[in-house]
Design a protein around this motif. Structure first.
Motif, PDB file in Angstrom:
ATOM      1  N   MET A   1      49.555  66.440 -22.748  1.00 33.96           N
ATOM      2  CA  MET A   1      49.488  67.684 -23.475  1.00 33.96           C
ATOM      3  C   MET A   1      50.537  68.617 -22.880  1.00 33.96           C
ATOM      4  N   ARG A   2      51.368  69.135 -23.734  1.00 31.22           N
ATOM      5  CA  ARG A   2      52.490  69.954 -23.267  1.00 31.22           C
ATOM      6  C   ARG A   2      52.090  71.311 -22.710  1.00 31.22           C
ATOM      7  N   ASP A   3      51.303  72.054 -23.456  1.00 31.56           N
ATOM      8  CA  ASP A   3      50.945  73.400 -23.034  1.00 31.56           C
ATOM      9  C   ASP A   3      49.446  73.620 -23.256  1.00 31.56           C
ATOM     10  N   PRO A   4      48.617  73.194 -22.278  1.00 30.44           N
ATOM     11  CA  PRO A   4      47.170  73.304 -22.485  1.00 30.44           C
ATOM     12  C   PRO A   4      46.693  74.734 -22.689  1.00 30.44           C
ATOM     13  N   VAL A   5      47.311  75.699 -22.036  1.00 33.15           N
ATOM     14  CA  VAL A   5      46.874  77.092 -22.182  1.00 33.15           C
ATOM     15  C   VAL A   5      47.041  77.539 -23.629  1.00 33.15           C
ATOM     16  N   LYS A   6      48.172  77.221 -24.220  1.00 32.30           N
ATOM     17  CA  LYS A   6      48.425  77.630 -25.607  1.00 32.30           C
ATOM     18  C   LYS A   6      47.554  76.845 -26.588  1.00 32.30           C
ATOM     19  N   MET A   7      47.533  75.527 -26.456  1.00 33.82           N
ATOM     20  CA  MET A   7      46.780  74.690 -27.396  1.00 33.82           C
ATOM     21  C   MET A   7      45.285  74.977 -27.338  1.00 33.82           C
ATOM     22  N   ILE A   8      44.733  74.993 -26.133  1.00 34.51           N
ATOM     23  CA  ILE A   8      43.298  75.194 -25.988  1.00 34.51           C
ATOM     24  C   ILE A   8      42.939  76.653 -26.264  1.00 34.51           C
ATOM     25  N   GLY A   9      43.804  77.579 -25.889  1.00 32.52           N
ATOM     26  CA  GLY A   9      43.585  78.988 -26.213  1.00 32.52           C
ATOM     27  C   GLY A   9      43.478  79.197 -27.712  1.00 32.52           C
ATOM     28  N   ASN A  10      44.352  78.551 -28.474  1.00 32.14           N
ATOM     29  CA  ASN A  10      44.290  78.652 -29.941  1.00 32.14           C
ATOM     30  C   ASN A  10      42.991  78.067 -30.480  1.00 32.14           C
ATOM     31  N   LEU A  11      42.576  76.939 -29.920  1.00 30.38           N
ATOM     32  CA  LEU A  11      41.316  76.318 -30.331  1.00 30.38           C
ATOM     33  C   LEU A  11      40.158  77.284 -30.092  1.00 30.38           C
ATOM     34  N   ILE A  12      40.089  77.843 -28.899  1.00 29.65           N
ATOM     35  CA  ILE A  12      38.992  78.740 -28.525  1.00 29.65           C
ATOM     36  C   ILE A  12      38.945  79.963 -29.440  1.00 29.65           C
ATOM     37  N   ASP A  13      40.100  80.551 -29.685  1.00 29.88           N
ATOM     38  CA  ASP A  13      40.158  81.781 -30.473  1.00 29.88           C
ATOM     39  C   ASP A  13      39.731  81.597 -31.928  1.00 29.88           C
ATOM     40  N   LYS A  14      39.729  80.370 -32.419  1.00 30.98           N
ATOM     41  CA  LYS A  14      39.367  80.110 -33.815  1.00 30.98           C
ATOM     42  C   LYS A  14      37.916  79.693 -33.997  1.00 30.98           C
ATOM     43  N   GLN A  15      37.165  79.552 -32.894  1.00 38.11           N
ATOM     44  CA  GLN A  15      35.796  79.054 -32.998  1.00 38.11           C
ATOM     45  C   GLN A  15      34.781  80.189 -33.005  1.00 38.11           C
ATOM     46  N   GLY A  16      33.747  80.008 -33.793  1.00 42.11           N
ATOM     47  CA  GLY A  16      32.666  80.986 -33.859  1.00 42.11           C
ATOM     48  C   GLY A  16      31.515  80.653 -32.928  1.00 42.11           C
ATOM     49  N   VAL A  17      31.600  79.477 -32.305  1.00 38.58           N
ATOM     50  CA  VAL A  17      30.549  79.012 -31.407  1.00 38.58           C
ATOM     51  C   VAL A  17      31.195  78.392 -30.175  1.00 38.58           C
ATOM     52  N   SER A  18      30.576  78.615 -29.033  1.00 35.06           N
ATOM     53  CA  SER A  18      30.980  77.921 -27.813  1.00 35.06           C
ATOM     54  C   SER A  18      29.725  77.290 -27.226  1.00 35.06           C
ATOM     55  N   PHE A  19      29.907  76.301 -26.392  1.00 25.28           N
ATOM     56  CA  PHE A  19      28.784  75.620 -25.758  1.00 25.28           C
ATOM     57  C   PHE A  19      28.932  75.777 -24.255  1.00 25.28           C
TER      58      PHE A  19
END
Length: 139
Positions: free
Chosen positions: A1-19
């Protein structure tokens, strides 16, 4: 994975639920769906709100080992972060993430004794996408 902060940050910001997961007094994992983090610093530090009286708070006080997970159900990819969870009852942190409408959960407002902040600090991560997984260090 090239840029985990960017990729995972984008994933997190689009979710309405976290576990979030904790460890109970018998050493078993416990997972709970929660609202998304109120604030995050990259993919290293996350802030959540919860009730001081909750089972989860007592478990984190007993053992700070924790895990948080975010997933995109539509594209079937996700990220798990492992680390530690702190229970913060300091007015600085409570005010930092307080939002209008929180009185629905904490009727006494930001000073409600049943309102606290969970601060998760990630140490490692695991990313899943396209039928493969990859571990990464969180910096």
């Amino acid at each position: 994975m090239r840029d985990p902060v960017k990729m995972i940050g984008n994933l997190i910001d689009k979710q309405g639920v976290s576990f979030i997961s904790s460890v109970d007094e018998n050493g078993y994992p416990n997972t709970k769906a929660m609202l998304p983090p109120r604030r995050r610093e990259g993919i290293k530090v996350f802030y959540f709100t919860t009730n001081t009286s909750s089972m989860r708070v007592s478990q984190y006080k007993y053992s700070p080992k924790a895990c948080i997970y975010f997933c995109d159900r539509r594209f079937f990819w996700g990220a798990m972060l492992t680390g530690t969870m702190e229970v913060l009852e300091d007015s600085f942190y409570k005010e930092m993430i307080w939002q209008e409408g929180d009185t629905m959960y904490y009727p006494e407002g930001v000073t409600d004794p049943d309102y606290c902040v969970l601060r998760f600090t990630a140490e490692q991560g695991r990313y899943y996408s396209n039928f493969s997984s990859e571990n990464f260090e969180v910096e």
